[in-house]
Design a protein around this motif. Structure first.
Motif, PDB file in Angstrom:
ATOM      1  N   GLY A   3       0.794  -1.216   0.000  1.00  0.00           N
ATOM      2  CA  GLY A   3       0.000   0.000   0.000  1.00  0.00           C
ATOM      3  C   GLY A   3       0.830   1.271   0.000  1.00  0.00           C
ATOM      4  O   GLY A   3       0.415   2.282  -0.546  1.00  0.00           O
ATOM      5  N   HIS A  11      -4.832   9.066  -9.256  1.00  0.00           N
ATOM      6  CA  HIS A  11      -5.620   8.207 -10.131  1.00  0.00           C
ATOM      7  C   HIS A  11      -5.406   8.381 -11.629  1.00  0.00           C
ATOM      8  O   HIS A  11      -6.313   8.727 -12.394  1.00  0.00           O
ATOM      9  CB  HIS A  11      -7.119   8.159  -9.780  1.00  0.00           C
ATOM     10  CG  HIS A  11      -7.779   9.413  -9.335  1.00  0.00           C
ATOM     11  ND1 HIS A  11      -8.486   9.470  -8.166  1.00  0.00           N
ATOM     12  CD2 HIS A  11      -7.869  10.625  -9.894  1.00  0.00           C
ATOM     13  CE1 HIS A  11      -8.980  10.686  -8.019  1.00  0.00           C
ATOM     14  NE2 HIS A  11      -8.629  11.388  -9.048  1.00  0.00           N
ATOM     15  N   THR A  91      -9.900   9.022  -2.639  1.00  0.00           N
ATOM     16  CA  THR A  91     -10.858   8.366  -3.520  1.00  0.00           C
ATOM     17  C   THR A  91     -11.475   7.205  -2.758  1.00  0.00           C
ATOM     18  O   THR A  91     -10.766   6.312  -2.301  1.00  0.00           O
ATOM     19  CB  THR A  91     -10.150   7.874  -4.800  1.00  0.00           C
ATOM     20  OG1 THR A  91      -9.456   8.979  -5.360  1.00  0.00           O
ATOM     21  CG2 THR A  91     -11.138   7.344  -5.804  1.00  0.00           C
ATOM     22  N   CYS A  93     -14.146   4.081  -2.654  1.00  0.00           N
ATOM     23  CA  CYS A  93     -14.882   3.127  -3.484  1.00  0.00           C
ATOM     24  C   CYS A  93     -16.006   2.486  -2.647  1.00  0.00           C
ATOM     25  O   CYS A  93     -15.747   1.961  -1.571  1.00  0.00           O
ATOM     26  CB  CYS A  93     -13.919   2.053  -3.979  1.00  0.00           C
ATOM     27  SG  CYS A  93     -14.658   0.929  -5.164  1.00  0.00           S
ATOM     28  N   GLU A 176      -8.894  -0.722  -7.461  1.00  0.00           N
ATOM     29  CA  GLU A 176      -7.470  -0.468  -7.212  1.00  0.00           C
ATOM     30  C   GLU A 176      -7.102   1.018  -7.303  1.00  0.00           C
ATOM     31  O   GLU A 176      -6.235   1.473  -6.559  1.00  0.00           O
ATOM     32  CB  GLU A 176      -6.623  -1.299  -8.183  1.00  0.00           C
ATOM     33  CG  GLU A 176      -5.232  -1.531  -7.670  1.00  0.00           C
ATOM     34  CD  GLU A 176      -4.412  -2.400  -8.614  1.00  0.00           C
ATOM     35  OE1 GLU A 176      -4.873  -2.662  -9.746  1.00  0.00           O
ATOM     36  OE2 GLU A 176      -3.315  -2.805  -8.212  1.00  0.00           O
ATOM     37  N   CYS A 178      -8.576   3.385  -6.069  1.00  0.00           N
ATOM     38  CA  CYS A 178      -9.084   4.114  -4.901  1.00  0.00           C
ATOM     39  C   CYS A 178      -8.150   3.973  -3.697  1.00  0.00           C
ATOM     40  O   CYS A 178      -7.333   3.066  -3.623  1.00  0.00           O
ATOM     41  CB  CYS A 178     -10.484   3.608  -4.537  1.00  0.00           C
ATOM     42  SG  CYS A 178     -11.720   4.046  -5.786  1.00  0.00           S
ATOM     43  N   ASP A 179      -8.311   4.891  -2.751  1.00  0.00           N
ATOM     44  CA  ASP A 179      -7.519   4.865  -1.526  1.00  0.00           C
ATOM     45  C   ASP A 179      -8.175   4.008  -0.456  1.00  0.00           C
ATOM     46  O   ASP A 179      -7.504   3.323   0.304  1.00  0.00           O
ATOM     47  CB  ASP A 179      -7.366   6.289  -0.978  1.00  0.00           C
ATOM     48  CG  ASP A 179      -6.661   7.190  -1.964  1.00  0.00           C
ATOM     49  OD1 ASP A 179      -5.556   6.825  -2.394  1.00  0.00           O
ATOM     50  OD2 ASP A 179      -7.223   8.239  -2.316  1.00  0.00           O
ATOM     51  N   GLY A 181     -11.996   1.707   0.716  1.00  0.00           N
ATOM     52  CA  GLY A 181     -13.160   1.016   0.171  1.00  0.00           C
ATOM     53  C   GLY A 181     -14.099   0.511   1.250  1.00  0.00           C
ATOM     54  O   GLY A 181     -13.679   0.116   2.341  1.00  0.00           O
ATOM     55  N   ALA A 232      -8.265  -6.031  -2.167  1.00  0.00           N
ATOM     56  CA  ALA A 232      -8.157  -4.580  -2.330  1.00  0.00           C
ATOM     57  C   ALA A 232      -7.174  -4.014  -1.318  1.00  0.00           C
ATOM     58  O   ALA A 232      -6.302  -3.202  -1.666  1.00  0.00           O
ATOM     59  CB  ALA A 232      -9.526  -3.926  -2.175  1.00  0.00           C
ATOM     60  N   SER A 233      -7.290  -4.458  -0.058  1.00  0.00           N
ATOM     61  CA  SER A 233      -6.383  -3.960   0.974  1.00  0.00           C
ATOM     62  C   SER A 233      -4.941  -4.325   0.646  1.00  0.00           C
ATOM     63  O   SER A 233      -4.028  -3.517   0.832  1.00  0.00           O
ATOM     64  CB  SER A 233      -6.780  -4.507   2.346  1.00  0.00           C
ATOM     65  OG  SER A 233      -8.072  -4.064   2.709  1.00  0.00           O
ATOM     66  N   THR A 237      -5.711  -0.401  -1.409  1.00  0.00           N
ATOM     67  CA  THR A 237      -7.012   0.250  -1.214  1.00  0.00           C
ATOM     68  C   THR A 237      -7.582  -0.280   0.099  1.00  0.00           C
ATOM     69  O   THR A 237      -8.151  -1.375   0.143  1.00  0.00           O
ATOM     70  CB  THR A 237      -7.971  -0.082  -2.381  1.00  0.00           C
ATOM     71  OG1 THR A 237      -7.339   0.247  -3.619  1.00  0.00           O
ATOM     72  CG2 THR A 237      -9.272   0.696  -2.252  1.00  0.00           C
ATOM     73  N   THR A 239      -9.695  -1.488   2.636  1.00  0.00           N
ATOM     74  CA  THR A 239     -11.106  -1.825   2.443  1.00  0.00           C
ATOM     75  C   THR A 239     -11.628  -2.679   3.587  1.00  0.00           C
ATOM     76  O   THR A 239     -10.926  -3.575   4.071  1.00  0.00           O
ATOM     77  CB  THR A 239     -11.286  -2.573   1.100  1.00  0.00           C
ATOM     78  OG1 THR A 239     -10.839  -1.725   0.042  1.00  0.00           O
ATOM     79  CG2 THR A 239     -12.739  -2.953   0.849  1.00  0.00           C
TER      80      THR A 239
END
Ligand code: ZN
Length: 378
Positions: A3, A11, A91, A93, A176, A178-179, A181, A232-233, A237, A239
Protein backbone atom coordinates in the motif's frame (compact mmCIF):
# COMPACT_ATOMS: atom_id res chain seq x y z
CA UNK A 1 1.92 -4.68 -4.32
CA UNK A 2 2.23 -2.89 -0.99
CA UNK A 3 0.00 0.00 0.00
CA UNK A 4 2.72 2.46 0.77
CA UNK A 5 4.52 2.44 -2.55
CA UNK A 6 1.42 3.12 -4.57
CA UNK A 7 0.89 6.43 -6.32
CA UNK A 8 -2.79 6.05 -6.96
CA UNK A 9 -4.28 9.10 -5.21
CA UNK A 10 -3.51 10.87 -8.46
CA UNK A 11 -5.62 8.21 -10.13
CA UNK A 12 -3.98 7.86 -13.44
CA UNK A 13 -3.91 11.44 -14.64
CA UNK A 14 -1.30 12.07 -17.26
CA UNK A 15 1.80 14.15 -16.66
CA UNK A 16 1.56 14.35 -12.88
CA UNK A 17 4.53 13.11 -10.90
CA UNK A 18 3.80 10.36 -8.36
CA UNK A 19 3.31 11.74 -4.87
CA UNK A 20 6.29 10.80 -2.68
CA UNK A 21 5.56 8.65 0.36
CA UNK A 22 6.81 11.46 2.62
CA UNK A 23 3.64 13.43 1.87
CA UNK A 24 1.62 10.87 3.74
CA UNK A 25 1.83 12.16 7.25
CA UNK A 26 0.64 10.43 10.37
CA UNK A 27 -2.94 11.13 11.40
CA UNK A 28 -3.85 12.10 14.97
CA UNK A 29 -5.74 8.81 15.17
CA UNK A 30 -2.60 6.74 14.78
CA UNK A 31 -3.17 5.46 11.26
CA UNK A 32 -1.44 6.87 8.24
CA UNK A 33 -3.15 9.85 6.71
CA UNK A 34 -3.68 8.79 3.14
CA UNK A 35 -4.24 12.25 1.84
CA UNK A 36 -3.75 15.74 3.25
CA UNK A 37 -7.16 17.39 3.52
CA UNK A 38 -5.91 20.61 2.01
CA UNK A 39 -2.70 21.80 0.41
CA UNK A 40 -2.55 25.42 -0.65
CA UNK A 41 -1.77 25.97 -4.27
CA UNK A 42 -2.76 22.52 -5.48
CA UNK A 43 -6.29 22.21 -4.19
CA UNK A 44 -7.85 21.14 -7.48
CA UNK A 45 -8.81 17.51 -7.84
CA UNK A 46 -7.39 15.22 -10.50
CA UNK A 47 -9.34 13.54 -13.27
CA UNK A 48 -10.58 10.05 -12.57
CA UNK A 49 -9.81 7.79 -15.51
CA UNK A 50 -11.04 4.32 -16.41
CA UNK A 51 -10.85 2.16 -19.52
CA UNK A 52 -12.75 4.18 -22.10
CA UNK A 53 -13.34 7.44 -20.25
CA UNK A 54 -12.49 10.07 -17.66
CA UNK A 55 -14.34 12.13 -15.08
CA UNK A 56 -13.14 15.71 -14.60
CA UNK A 57 -13.01 17.55 -11.28
CA UNK A 58 -16.48 18.81 -10.41
CA UNK A 59 -18.12 16.31 -12.75
CA UNK A 60 -20.49 13.43 -11.97
CA UNK A 61 -20.78 10.64 -14.50
CA UNK A 62 -23.23 7.74 -14.67
CA UNK A 63 -22.00 4.97 -16.89
CA UNK A 64 -22.66 1.37 -17.74
CA UNK A 65 -19.33 -0.40 -17.83
CA UNK A 66 -18.88 -3.62 -19.77
CA UNK A 67 -17.43 -6.47 -17.68
CA UNK A 68 -18.37 -9.53 -19.77
CA UNK A 69 -20.65 -10.82 -22.55
CA UNK A 70 -23.76 -13.01 -22.47
CA UNK A 71 -24.34 -16.22 -24.47
CA UNK A 72 -25.90 -13.94 -27.08
CA UNK A 73 -22.77 -11.89 -27.35
CA UNK A 74 -24.42 -8.89 -25.74
CA UNK A 75 -22.45 -6.85 -23.24
CA UNK A 76 -22.85 -7.50 -19.51
CA UNK A 77 -22.60 -4.04 -18.04
CA UNK A 78 -22.47 -2.86 -14.44
CA UNK A 79 -23.81 0.53 -13.30
CA UNK A 80 -21.10 2.94 -12.14
CA UNK A 81 -21.36 6.47 -10.81
CA UNK A 82 -18.22 8.53 -10.33
CA UNK A 83 -18.63 11.74 -8.35
CA UNK A 84 -15.45 13.77 -8.69
CA UNK A 85 -15.25 16.67 -6.25
CA UNK A 86 -13.90 20.01 -7.33
CA UNK A 87 -11.27 19.88 -4.63
CA UNK A 88 -8.71 17.19 -4.10
CA UNK A 89 -9.00 14.48 -1.50
CA UNK A 90 -9.05 10.71 -1.18
CA UNK A 91 -10.86 8.37 -3.52
CA UNK A 92 -13.52 6.25 -1.80
CA UNK A 93 -14.88 3.13 -3.48
CA UNK A 94 -18.38 1.96 -2.47
CA UNK A 95 -19.35 -1.52 -3.68
CA UNK A 96 -22.44 -3.68 -3.19
CA UNK A 97 -24.10 -6.86 -4.43
CA UNK A 98 -20.93 -8.83 -5.10
CA UNK A 99 -23.43 -11.45 -3.95
CA UNK A 100 -26.37 -10.83 -6.26
CA UNK A 101 -29.19 -11.24 -3.74
CA UNK A 102 -27.73 -8.94 -1.05
CA UNK A 103 -29.71 -5.77 -1.60
CA UNK A 104 -29.28 -3.44 1.39
CA UNK A 105 -25.92 -2.20 0.13
CA UNK A 106 -27.36 -1.32 -3.27
CA UNK A 107 -29.63 1.27 -1.68
CA UNK A 108 -26.78 2.63 0.44
CA UNK A 109 -24.54 3.16 -2.58
CA UNK A 110 -27.38 4.67 -4.64
CA UNK A 111 -28.29 7.15 -1.95
CA UNK A 112 -24.70 8.26 -1.44
CA UNK A 113 -24.28 8.72 -5.19
CA UNK A 114 -27.58 10.33 -6.08
CA UNK A 115 -29.26 11.82 -3.02
CA UNK A 116 -26.39 13.43 -1.16
CA UNK A 117 -25.23 16.96 -1.88
CA UNK A 118 -21.65 16.71 -3.08
CA UNK A 119 -21.03 20.44 -3.58
CA UNK A 120 -18.34 20.47 -0.88
CA UNK A 121 -16.91 17.02 -1.59
CA UNK A 122 -13.15 16.76 -1.33
CA UNK A 123 -11.93 13.84 -3.37
CA UNK A 124 -13.82 11.29 -5.40
CA UNK A 125 -16.60 8.77 -4.82
CA UNK A 126 -16.57 5.67 -7.02
CA UNK A 127 -19.99 4.04 -6.61
CA UNK A 128 -20.63 0.47 -7.81
CA UNK A 129 -24.10 -0.49 -6.53
CA UNK A 130 -24.40 -3.83 -8.35
CA UNK A 131 -21.11 -5.67 -8.89
CA UNK A 132 -22.60 -9.06 -9.72
CA UNK A 133 -25.14 -8.10 -12.38
CA UNK A 134 -25.83 -11.69 -13.63
CA UNK A 135 -26.46 -12.84 -10.03
CA UNK A 136 -28.59 -9.76 -9.35
CA UNK A 137 -30.80 -10.44 -12.38
CA UNK A 138 -31.24 -14.09 -11.30
CA UNK A 139 -31.64 -12.95 -7.65
CA UNK A 140 -29.03 -15.38 -6.45
CA UNK A 141 -25.82 -15.13 -4.47
CA UNK A 142 -23.35 -16.52 -7.01
CA UNK A 143 -22.61 -15.75 -10.63
CA UNK A 144 -24.99 -18.01 -12.59
CA UNK A 145 -22.09 -19.10 -14.77
CA UNK A 146 -21.02 -22.32 -13.01
CA UNK A 147 -22.15 -20.75 -9.70
CA UNK A 148 -18.88 -18.98 -9.13
CA UNK A 149 -18.45 -16.71 -6.12
CA UNK A 150 -17.45 -13.29 -7.42
CA UNK A 151 -16.29 -12.44 -3.91
CA UNK A 152 -13.62 -15.15 -4.10
CA UNK A 153 -12.43 -14.11 -7.57
CA UNK A 154 -10.57 -10.85 -6.85
CA UNK A 155 -8.22 -9.32 -7.87
CA UNK A 156 -9.20 -11.19 -11.00
CA UNK A 157 -7.34 -12.34 -14.06
CA UNK A 158 -8.23 -11.44 -17.62
CA UNK A 159 -6.98 -14.74 -19.05
CA UNK A 160 -8.76 -17.36 -16.93
CA UNK A 161 -12.36 -18.00 -15.76
CA UNK A 162 -15.34 -15.79 -16.54
CA UNK A 163 -15.64 -14.84 -12.86
CA UNK A 164 -12.00 -13.76 -12.67
CA UNK A 165 -12.31 -11.80 -15.91
CA UNK A 166 -15.30 -9.90 -14.53
CA UNK A 167 -13.42 -9.35 -11.27
CA UNK A 168 -10.38 -8.03 -13.11
CA UNK A 169 -12.44 -5.47 -15.08
CA UNK A 170 -13.99 -4.18 -11.84
CA UNK A 171 -10.80 -4.31 -9.79
CA UNK A 172 -8.40 -2.67 -12.23
CA UNK A 173 -10.70 0.14 -13.30
CA UNK A 174 -12.55 1.08 -10.13
CA UNK A 175 -11.24 -0.62 -6.98
CA UNK A 176 -7.47 -0.47 -7.21
CA UNK A 177 -7.38 3.23 -8.21
CA UNK A 178 -9.08 4.11 -4.90
CA UNK A 179 -7.52 4.86 -1.53
CA UNK A 180 -10.23 3.39 0.67
CA UNK A 181 -13.16 1.02 0.17
CA UNK A 182 -16.44 -0.05 1.78
CA UNK A 183 -17.92 -3.31 0.48
CA UNK A 184 -21.52 -3.92 1.56
CA UNK A 185 -22.94 -7.38 2.25
CA UNK A 186 -25.82 -9.02 4.10
CA UNK A 187 -26.12 -12.35 5.81
CA UNK A 188 -26.65 -15.42 3.66
CA UNK A 189 -30.27 -16.17 2.76
CA UNK A 190 -32.25 -17.45 5.75
CA UNK A 191 -30.19 -15.58 8.34
CA UNK A 192 -29.77 -11.95 9.37
CA UNK A 193 -26.89 -9.89 10.80
CA UNK A 194 -26.73 -6.83 13.00
CA UNK A 195 -24.76 -4.03 11.38
CA UNK A 196 -21.08 -4.81 11.81
CA UNK A 197 -17.73 -4.38 10.11
CA UNK A 198 -15.25 -7.08 9.12
CA UNK A 199 -11.74 -5.81 8.78
CA UNK A 200 -8.07 -6.71 9.07
CA UNK A 201 -7.46 -4.46 12.08
CA UNK A 202 -3.80 -5.50 12.19
CA UNK A 203 -3.33 -3.23 9.16
CA UNK A 204 -3.42 0.32 10.64
CA UNK A 205 -4.83 1.90 7.51
CA UNK A 206 -7.63 -0.68 7.32
CA UNK A 207 -8.27 -0.31 11.08
CA UNK A 208 -8.67 3.41 10.55
CA UNK A 209 -11.48 2.82 8.04
CA UNK A 210 -13.10 0.22 10.33
CA UNK A 211 -13.03 2.48 13.38
CA UNK A 212 -14.29 5.47 11.42
CA UNK A 213 -17.34 3.52 10.24
CA UNK A 214 -18.37 3.49 13.91
CA UNK A 215 -20.20 0.17 14.18
CA UNK A 216 -20.60 -1.47 17.58
CA UNK A 217 -19.00 -4.72 16.46
CA UNK A 218 -15.85 -5.23 14.41
CA UNK A 219 -14.94 -8.79 13.51
CA UNK A 220 -11.19 -8.91 12.95
CA UNK A 221 -9.43 -10.94 10.29
CA UNK A 222 -8.03 -10.42 6.83
CA UNK A 223 -10.92 -12.25 5.15
CA UNK A 224 -10.95 -15.14 2.69
CA UNK A 225 -8.51 -15.30 -0.20
CA UNK A 226 -10.09 -13.73 -3.28
CA UNK A 227 -12.53 -11.58 -1.31
CA UNK A 228 -12.76 -7.98 -2.40
CA UNK A 229 -11.73 -6.50 0.94
CA UNK A 230 -8.69 -8.70 1.37
CA UNK A 231 -7.35 -8.30 -2.16
CA UNK A 232 -8.16 -4.58 -2.33
CA UNK A 233 -6.38 -3.96 0.97
CA UNK A 234 -3.38 -5.97 -0.24
CA UNK A 235 -3.29 -3.74 -3.34
CA UNK A 236 -3.28 -0.58 -1.22
CA UNK A 237 -7.01 0.25 -1.21
CA UNK A 238 -7.77 -0.03 2.50
CA UNK A 239 -11.11 -1.83 2.44
CA UNK A 240 -13.55 -3.22 4.98
CA UNK A 241 -16.69 -5.31 4.60
CA UNK A 242 -19.89 -3.93 6.08
CA UNK A 243 -22.50 -6.58 6.94
CA UNK A 244 -26.12 -5.66 7.56
CA UNK A 245 -29.38 -7.52 7.68
CA UNK A 246 -30.58 -10.20 5.34
CA UNK A 247 -30.71 -10.95 1.63
CA UNK A 248 -33.66 -9.97 -0.63
CA UNK A 249 -34.66 -6.95 1.46
CA UNK A 250 -34.29 -3.22 1.83
CA UNK A 251 -34.11 -2.74 5.62
CA UNK A 252 -34.49 0.96 6.24
CA UNK A 253 -33.16 1.29 9.81
CA UNK A 254 -30.02 -0.66 8.90
CA UNK A 255 -29.52 1.29 5.67
CA UNK A 256 -29.83 4.58 7.58
CA UNK A 257 -27.32 3.44 10.19
CA UNK A 258 -24.87 2.40 7.46
CA UNK A 259 -25.27 5.77 5.71
CA UNK A 260 -24.19 7.39 8.98
CA UNK A 261 -21.13 5.15 8.87
CA UNK A 262 -20.27 6.23 5.33
CA UNK A 263 -20.49 9.88 6.38
CA UNK A 264 -18.29 9.19 9.38
CA UNK A 265 -15.65 7.58 7.15
CA UNK A 266 -15.78 10.58 4.81
CA UNK A 267 -15.29 12.86 7.83
CA UNK A 268 -12.32 10.85 9.07
CA UNK A 269 -10.57 11.10 5.71
CA UNK A 270 -11.29 14.79 5.18
CA UNK A 271 -13.80 14.28 2.37
CA UNK A 272 -16.72 15.99 4.13
CA UNK A 273 -15.41 19.03 5.99
CA UNK A 274 -18.60 19.80 7.92
CA UNK A 275 -19.11 16.27 9.25
CA UNK A 276 -17.59 14.69 12.34
CA UNK A 277 -16.30 11.21 13.02
CA UNK A 278 -18.82 9.29 15.09
CA UNK A 279 -18.40 7.12 18.17
CA UNK A 280 -20.90 4.25 18.38
CA UNK A 281 -21.30 4.37 22.18
CA UNK A 282 -19.78 0.96 22.70
CA UNK A 283 -17.50 -1.13 20.55
CA UNK A 284 -16.09 -4.62 20.65
CA UNK A 285 -13.43 -5.99 18.35
CA UNK A 286 -13.75 -9.74 18.04
CA UNK A 287 -10.65 -11.62 16.97
CA UNK A 288 -9.99 -15.31 16.62
CA UNK A 289 -8.67 -15.62 20.16
CA UNK A 290 -11.85 -14.25 21.74
CA UNK A 291 -15.04 -16.00 22.57
CA UNK A 292 -17.44 -16.11 19.66
CA UNK A 293 -19.47 -18.96 18.41
CA UNK A 294 -22.18 -20.07 16.12
CA UNK A 295 -24.63 -21.91 18.34
CA UNK A 296 -25.84 -24.93 16.39
CA UNK A 297 -28.98 -27.00 16.64
CA UNK A 298 -28.62 -30.42 18.26
CA UNK A 299 -32.15 -31.36 17.22
CA UNK A 300 -34.04 -31.05 13.97
CA UNK A 301 -37.27 -29.07 14.03
CA UNK A 302 -38.88 -25.66 14.03
CA UNK A 303 -37.11 -22.84 15.81
CA UNK A 304 -38.63 -20.09 17.87
CA UNK A 305 -36.04 -17.36 18.47
CA UNK A 306 -36.50 -15.45 21.73
CA UNK A 307 -34.30 -12.48 20.79
CA UNK A 308 -33.65 -10.25 17.80
CA UNK A 309 -30.31 -9.63 16.15
CA UNK A 310 -28.26 -7.18 18.19
CA UNK A 311 -29.79 -8.25 21.52
CA UNK A 312 -27.77 -8.92 24.66
CA UNK A 313 -28.31 -12.39 26.15
CA UNK A 314 -27.10 -13.43 29.58
CA UNK A 315 -25.19 -16.65 30.24
CA UNK A 316 -27.72 -19.43 30.79
CA UNK A 317 -30.57 -17.48 29.24
CA UNK A 318 -32.75 -19.25 26.66
CA UNK A 319 -31.80 -18.07 23.16
CA UNK A 320 -34.33 -20.16 21.27
CA UNK A 321 -36.50 -23.26 21.47
CA UNK A 322 -36.63 -26.07 18.91
CA UNK A 323 -39.86 -28.09 18.70
CA UNK A 324 -41.26 -30.88 16.56
CA UNK A 325 -44.58 -30.68 14.64
CA UNK A 326 -46.50 -31.84 17.75
CA UNK A 327 -44.90 -29.11 19.89
CA UNK A 328 -43.53 -31.80 22.17
CA UNK A 329 -39.94 -32.63 23.12
CA UNK A 330 -38.93 -28.99 23.13
CA UNK A 331 -35.19 -28.38 23.11
CA UNK A 332 -34.16 -25.10 24.72
CA UNK A 333 -30.84 -23.64 23.58
CA UNK A 334 -29.10 -21.57 26.26
CA UNK A 335 -26.39 -18.96 25.85
CA UNK A 336 -23.07 -20.49 27.00
CA UNK A 337 -21.80 -17.00 27.92
CA UNK A 338 -23.10 -13.44 28.08
CA UNK A 339 -22.88 -11.78 24.72
CA UNK A 340 -24.52 -10.02 21.82
CA UNK A 341 -26.37 -11.79 18.99
CA UNK A 342 -24.54 -10.59 15.88
CA UNK A 343 -26.41 -12.97 13.60
CA UNK A 344 -29.64 -14.97 13.98
CA UNK A 345 -31.56 -17.28 11.71
CA UNK A 346 -34.65 -16.07 9.87
CA UNK A 347 -35.73 -19.31 8.25
CA UNK A 348 -36.98 -21.27 11.28
CA UNK A 349 -36.25 -24.77 9.96
CA UNK A 350 -33.16 -26.68 11.10
CA UNK A 351 -31.47 -30.01 10.80
CA UNK A 352 -29.14 -31.00 13.62
CA UNK A 353 -25.91 -29.10 13.04
CA UNK A 354 -27.48 -26.07 11.35
CA UNK A 355 -26.46 -22.68 12.76
CA UNK A 356 -28.96 -20.90 15.02
CA UNK A 357 -27.19 -17.70 15.93
CA UNK A 358 -23.80 -16.02 16.03
CA UNK A 359 -23.04 -15.02 19.62
CA UNK A 360 -20.04 -12.89 20.58
CA UNK A 361 -18.94 -12.16 24.13
CA UNK A 362 -18.43 -8.64 25.49
CA UNK A 363 -15.85 -7.71 28.09
CA UNK A 364 -17.01 -6.00 31.31
CA UNK A 365 -16.45 -2.35 30.29
CA UNK A 366 -18.17 -3.00 26.95
CA UNK A 367 -21.06 -4.73 28.73
CA UNK A 368 -21.50 -1.71 30.99
CA UNK A 369 -21.47 0.64 28.00
CA UNK A 370 -23.98 -1.60 26.20
CA UNK A 371 -26.33 -1.57 29.20
CA UNK A 372 -26.02 2.20 29.60
CA UNK A 373 -27.01 2.60 25.94
CA UNK A 374 -29.95 0.24 26.35
CA UNK A 375 -31.28 2.00 29.42
CA UNK A 376 -30.88 5.37 27.76
CA UNK A 377 -28.60 6.78 30.44
CA UNK A 378 -26.00 7.88 27.95
ZN1 ZN B 1 -22.12 -11.27 0.73
Amino acid sequence: MGGFGKTLPIHGSVGVAPRPTANRYASPHGGRRIYPPSRRGSDVAARFTYDGGAVDPGETQNLRFTVSETYLGDPVRIPVTVVNGEREGPTLCLTAAAHGDELNGIEIVREVAHEWDHTDLRGTLVCLPVLNVPGFIAQQRYLPVYDRDLNRSFPGDDSTTSAKRIAARVFENFVEPCDIGLDFHTSTRGRTNMLHVRADVDDPSVARVANAFASNVIIAGEGPSGSLRREASAAGTSTVTVELGEAHRFQRPLIDAALEGVLSVMAEFGMAATETVKWPGWRTVIDASEEKTWLRADAGGLVEMHHDRGALVEAGEAVCTITNPFKTDATTVEAPFTGVLVGVLENPLVYPGNPLCHLVSLDEPTLRAFRRRQSGTE
